[in-house]
Scaffold this motif. Structure first.
Motif, PDB file in Angstrom:
ATOM      1  N   PRO A 123       0.812  -1.226   0.000  1.00  0.00           N
ATOM      2  CA  PRO A 123       0.000   0.000   0.000  1.00  0.00           C
ATOM      3  C   PRO A 123       0.846   1.279   0.000  1.00  0.00           C
ATOM      4  O   PRO A 123       0.479   2.262  -0.651  1.00  0.00           O
ATOM      5  N   THR A 124       1.974   1.250   0.670  1.00  0.00           N
ATOM      6  CA  THR A 124       2.849   2.427   0.692  1.00  0.00           C
ATOM      7  C   THR A 124       3.443   2.684  -0.684  1.00  0.00           C
ATOM      8  O   THR A 124       3.500   3.835  -1.139  1.00  0.00           O
ATOM      9  N   ILE A 125       3.859   1.630  -1.364  1.00  0.00           N
ATOM     10  CA  ILE A 125       4.411   1.773  -2.716  1.00  0.00           C
ATOM     11  C   ILE A 125       3.342   2.315  -3.657  1.00  0.00           C
ATOM     12  O   ILE A 125       3.603   3.223  -4.459  1.00  0.00           O
ATOM     13  N   ARG A 126       2.134   1.800  -3.569  1.00  0.00           N
ATOM     14  CA  ARG A 126       1.038   2.294  -4.416  1.00  0.00           C
ATOM     15  C   ARG A 126       0.722   3.750  -4.099  1.00  0.00           C
ATOM     16  O   ARG A 126       0.407   4.529  -5.001  1.00  0.00           O
ATOM     17  N   GLU A 127       0.773   4.123  -2.831  1.00  0.00           N
ATOM     18  CA  GLU A 127       0.519   5.516  -2.446  1.00  0.00           C
ATOM     19  C   GLU A 127       1.560   6.440  -3.076  1.00  0.00           C
ATOM     20  O   GLU A 127       1.227   7.520  -3.564  1.00  0.00           O
ATOM     21  N   ILE A 128       2.815   5.996  -3.081  1.00  0.00           N
ATOM     22  CA  ILE A 128       3.877   6.787  -3.699  1.00  0.00           C
ATOM     23  C   ILE A 128       3.646   6.902  -5.197  1.00  0.00           C
ATOM     24  O   ILE A 128       3.776   7.985  -5.786  1.00  0.00           O
ATOM     25  N   GLN A 129       3.256   5.788  -5.829  1.00  0.00           N
ATOM     26  CA  GLN A 129       3.058   5.781  -7.278  1.00  0.00           C
ATOM     27  C   GLN A 129       1.915   6.707  -7.696  1.00  0.00           C
ATOM     28  O   GLN A 129       2.012   7.389  -8.711  1.00  0.00           O
ATOM     29  N   TYR A 130       0.839   6.714  -6.943  1.00  0.00           N
ATOM     30  CA  TYR A 130      -0.361   7.432  -7.348  1.00  0.00           C
ATOM     31  C   TYR A 130      -0.605   8.702  -6.539  1.00  0.00           C
ATOM     32  O   TYR A 130      -1.721   9.203  -6.484  1.00  0.00           O
ATOM     33  N   SER A 131       0.445   9.247  -5.918  1.00  0.00           N
ATOM     34  CA  SER A 131       0.278  10.436  -5.086  1.00  0.00           C
ATOM     35  C   SER A 131       0.133  11.712  -5.902  1.00  0.00           C
ATOM     36  O   SER A 131      -0.274  12.735  -5.371  1.00  0.00           O
ATOM     37  N   GLY A 132       0.464  11.673  -7.167  1.00  0.00           N
ATOM     38  CA  GLY A 132       0.384  12.865  -8.005  1.00  0.00           C
ATOM     39  C   GLY A 132       1.688  13.636  -8.038  1.00  0.00           C
ATOM     40  O   GLY A 132       1.801  14.627  -8.745  1.00  0.00           O
ATOM     41  N   VAL A 133       2.670  13.205  -7.266  1.00  0.00           N
ATOM     42  CA  VAL A 133       3.976  13.851  -7.275  1.00  0.00           C
ATOM     43  C   VAL A 133       4.731  13.382  -8.507  1.00  0.00           C
ATOM     44  O   VAL A 133       4.763  12.192  -8.818  1.00  0.00           O
ATOM     45  N   GLU A 134       5.324  14.332  -9.211  1.00  0.00           N
ATOM     46  CA  GLU A 134       6.059  14.021 -10.437  1.00  0.00           C
ATOM     47  C   GLU A 134       7.340  13.269 -10.103  1.00  0.00           C
ATOM     48  O   GLU A 134       8.183  13.762  -9.371  1.00  0.00           O
ATOM     49  N   LEU A 135       7.463  12.052 -10.620  1.00  0.00           N
ATOM     50  CA  LEU A 135       8.666  11.240 -10.435  1.00  0.00           C
ATOM     51  C   LEU A 135       9.386  11.098 -11.762  1.00  0.00           C
ATOM     52  O   LEU A 135       8.755  11.125 -12.826  1.00  0.00           O
ATOM     53  N   SER A 136      10.684  10.937 -11.709  1.00  0.00           N
ATOM     54  CA  SER A 136      11.431  10.717 -12.946  1.00  0.00           C
ATOM     55  C   SER A 136      11.006   9.377 -13.546  1.00  0.00           C
ATOM     56  O   SER A 136      10.476   8.503 -12.861  1.00  0.00           O
ATOM     57  N   LEU A 137      11.266   9.225 -14.838  1.00  0.00           N
ATOM     58  CA  LEU A 137      10.884   7.983 -15.520  1.00  0.00           C
ATOM     59  C   LEU A 137      11.585   6.774 -14.909  1.00  0.00           C
ATOM     60  O   LEU A 137      10.992   5.700 -14.780  1.00  0.00           O
ATOM     61  N   GLN A 138      12.841   6.950 -14.518  1.00  0.00           N
ATOM     62  CA  GLN A 138      13.583   5.842 -13.929  1.00  0.00           C
ATOM     63  C   GLN A 138      12.954   5.415 -12.605  1.00  0.00           C
ATOM     64  O   GLN A 138      12.782   4.222 -12.346  1.00  0.00           O
ATOM     65  N   ARG A 139      12.562   6.372 -11.789  1.00  0.00           N
ATOM     66  CA  ARG A 139      11.929   6.047 -10.514  1.00  0.00           C
ATOM     67  C   ARG A 139      10.573   5.381 -10.730  1.00  0.00           C
ATOM     68  O   ARG A 139      10.225   4.428 -10.040  1.00  0.00           O
ATOM     69  N   GLN A 140       9.810   5.897 -11.686  1.00  0.00           N
ATOM     70  CA  GLN A 140       8.509   5.290 -11.984  1.00  0.00           C
ATOM     71  C   GLN A 140       8.690   3.844 -12.419  1.00  0.00           C
ATOM     72  O   GLN A 140       7.948   2.956 -11.987  1.00  0.00           O
ATOM     73  N   LEU A 141       9.671   3.593 -13.271  1.00  0.00           N
ATOM     74  CA  LEU A 141       9.934   2.242 -13.761  1.00  0.00           C
ATOM     75  C   LEU A 141      10.360   1.317 -12.619  1.00  0.00           C
ATOM     76  O   LEU A 141       9.845   0.201 -12.490  1.00  0.00           O
ATOM     77  N   GLN A 142      11.268   1.787 -11.771  1.00  0.00           N
ATOM     78  CA  GLN A 142      11.726   0.961 -10.656  1.00  0.00           C
ATOM     79  C   GLN A 142      10.585   0.652  -9.693  1.00  0.00           C
ATOM     80  O   GLN A 142      10.441  -0.476  -9.236  1.00  0.00           O
ATOM     81  N   LEU A 143       9.765   1.641  -9.386  1.00  0.00           N
ATOM     82  CA  LEU A 143       8.642   1.409  -8.485  1.00  0.00           C
ATOM     83  C   LEU A 143       7.613   0.472  -9.100  1.00  0.00           C
ATOM     84  O   LEU A 143       7.028  -0.361  -8.415  1.00  0.00           O
ATOM     85  N   ARG A 144       7.393   0.589 -10.418  1.00  0.00           N
ATOM     86  CA  ARG A 144       6.441  -0.305 -11.085  1.00  0.00           C
ATOM     87  C   ARG A 144       6.949  -1.745 -11.057  1.00  0.00           C
ATOM     88  O   ARG A 144       6.206  -2.677 -10.732  1.00  0.00           O
ATOM     89  N   ILE A 145       8.232  -1.928 -11.354  1.00  0.00           N
ATOM     90  CA  ILE A 145       8.812  -3.274 -11.335  1.00  0.00           C
ATOM     91  C   ILE A 145       8.767  -3.845  -9.918  1.00  0.00           C
ATOM     92  O   ILE A 145       8.417  -5.014  -9.718  1.00  0.00           O
ATOM     93  N   PHE A 146       9.088  -3.029  -8.923  1.00  0.00           N
ATOM     94  CA  PHE A 146       9.056  -3.483  -7.533  1.00  0.00           C
ATOM     95  C   PHE A 146       7.633  -3.843  -7.117  1.00  0.00           C
ATOM     96  O   PHE A 146       7.404  -4.864  -6.478  1.00  0.00           O
ATOM     97  N   SER A 147       6.678  -3.032  -7.531  1.00  0.00           N
ATOM     98  CA  SER A 147       5.271  -3.304  -7.216  1.00  0.00           C
ATOM     99  C   SER A 147       4.818  -4.619  -7.858  1.00  0.00           C
ATOM    100  O   SER A 147       4.131  -5.425  -7.219  1.00  0.00           O
ATOM    101  N   GLU A 148       5.208  -4.841  -9.103  1.00  0.00           N
ATOM    102  CA  GLU A 148       4.850  -6.088  -9.786  1.00  0.00           C
ATOM    103  C   GLU A 148       5.501  -7.295  -9.106  1.00  0.00           C
ATOM    104  O   GLU A 148       4.877  -8.352  -8.976  1.00  0.00           O
ATOM    105  N   THR A 149       6.743  -7.143  -8.662  1.00  0.00           N
ATOM    106  CA  THR A 149       7.422  -8.225  -7.957  1.00  0.00           C
ATOM    107  C   THR A 149       6.704  -8.542  -6.651  1.00  0.00           C
ATOM    108  O   THR A 149       6.509  -9.710  -6.300  1.00  0.00           O
ATOM    109  N   LEU A 150       6.276  -7.504  -5.937  1.00  0.00           N
ATOM    110  CA  LEU A 150       5.532  -7.712  -4.691  1.00  0.00           C
ATOM    111  C   LEU A 150       4.208  -8.436  -4.955  1.00  0.00           C
ATOM    112  O   LEU A 150       3.813  -9.322  -4.204  1.00  0.00           O
ATOM    113  N   GLU A 151       3.526  -8.054  -6.032  1.00  0.00           N
ATOM    114  CA  GLU A 151       2.259  -8.710  -6.368  1.00  0.00           C
ATOM    115  C   GLU A 151       2.473 -10.175  -6.732  1.00  0.00           C
ATOM    116  O   GLU A 151       1.695 -11.041  -6.325  1.00  0.00           O
TER     117      GLU A 151
END
Length: 134
Positions: A43-71
């Motif tokens: 839930p914390t990772i999803r909150e970071i992803q969808y908080s509306g704060v602009e993240l760099s593409l690299q950070r978005q990609l890393q968080l997406r991959i990490f979220s998918e691994t957790l799922e």
């Protein structure tokens, strides 16, 4: 001489069998612990992803991959928990998969996540210095 070699081989086989059966037996406990850990982190990772704060593409990609691994790990833990405790073959198969996913999770938490924290602290420090100067 042949009896000695056969006895040593049989003893080693029994040791390996005990080791494998312990690993399969503990699989459900590990799955339960992983499910709890992921339930806390995801839930914390999803909150970071969808908080509306602009993240760099690299950070978005890393968080997406990490979220998918957790799922993936959560689905695997659910499979293990639904599996019959005495189905050792399936539990060993899932146990090996869980070990791999657990290594991915821990390597992300030790590496890129710490770097993200350092970058955020640097940005906060730089922004606060600018505000103090004004």
């Amino acid at each position: 001489m042949a009896e000695l070699i056969g006895g040593v081989a049989l003893a080693e086989l029994v040791r390996q069998l005990i080791k494998v059966s312990k690993k399969g037996y503990r699989c459900r406990d590990v799955a339960g612990n992983l499910a709890i850990m992921i339930g806390d982190i995801l839930p914390t990772i999803r909150e970071i992803q969808y908080s509306g704060v602009e993240l760099s593409l690299q950070r978005q990609l890393q968080l997406r991959i990490f979220s998918e691994t957790l799922e993936k790990c959560m689905k695997l833990a659910e499979k293990v928990l639904k599996c019959n405790r005495y189905d050792m073959v399936r539990q060993l198969y899932h146990s090996n998969k869980m070990e791999g996913l657990e290594k991915k999770i821990s390597s992300f938490l030790r590496g890129p996540l710490l770097t993200h924290i350092l970058v955020d602290i640097h940005h906060l420090r730089a922004a606060s210095e600018v505000r103090f100067d004004q």
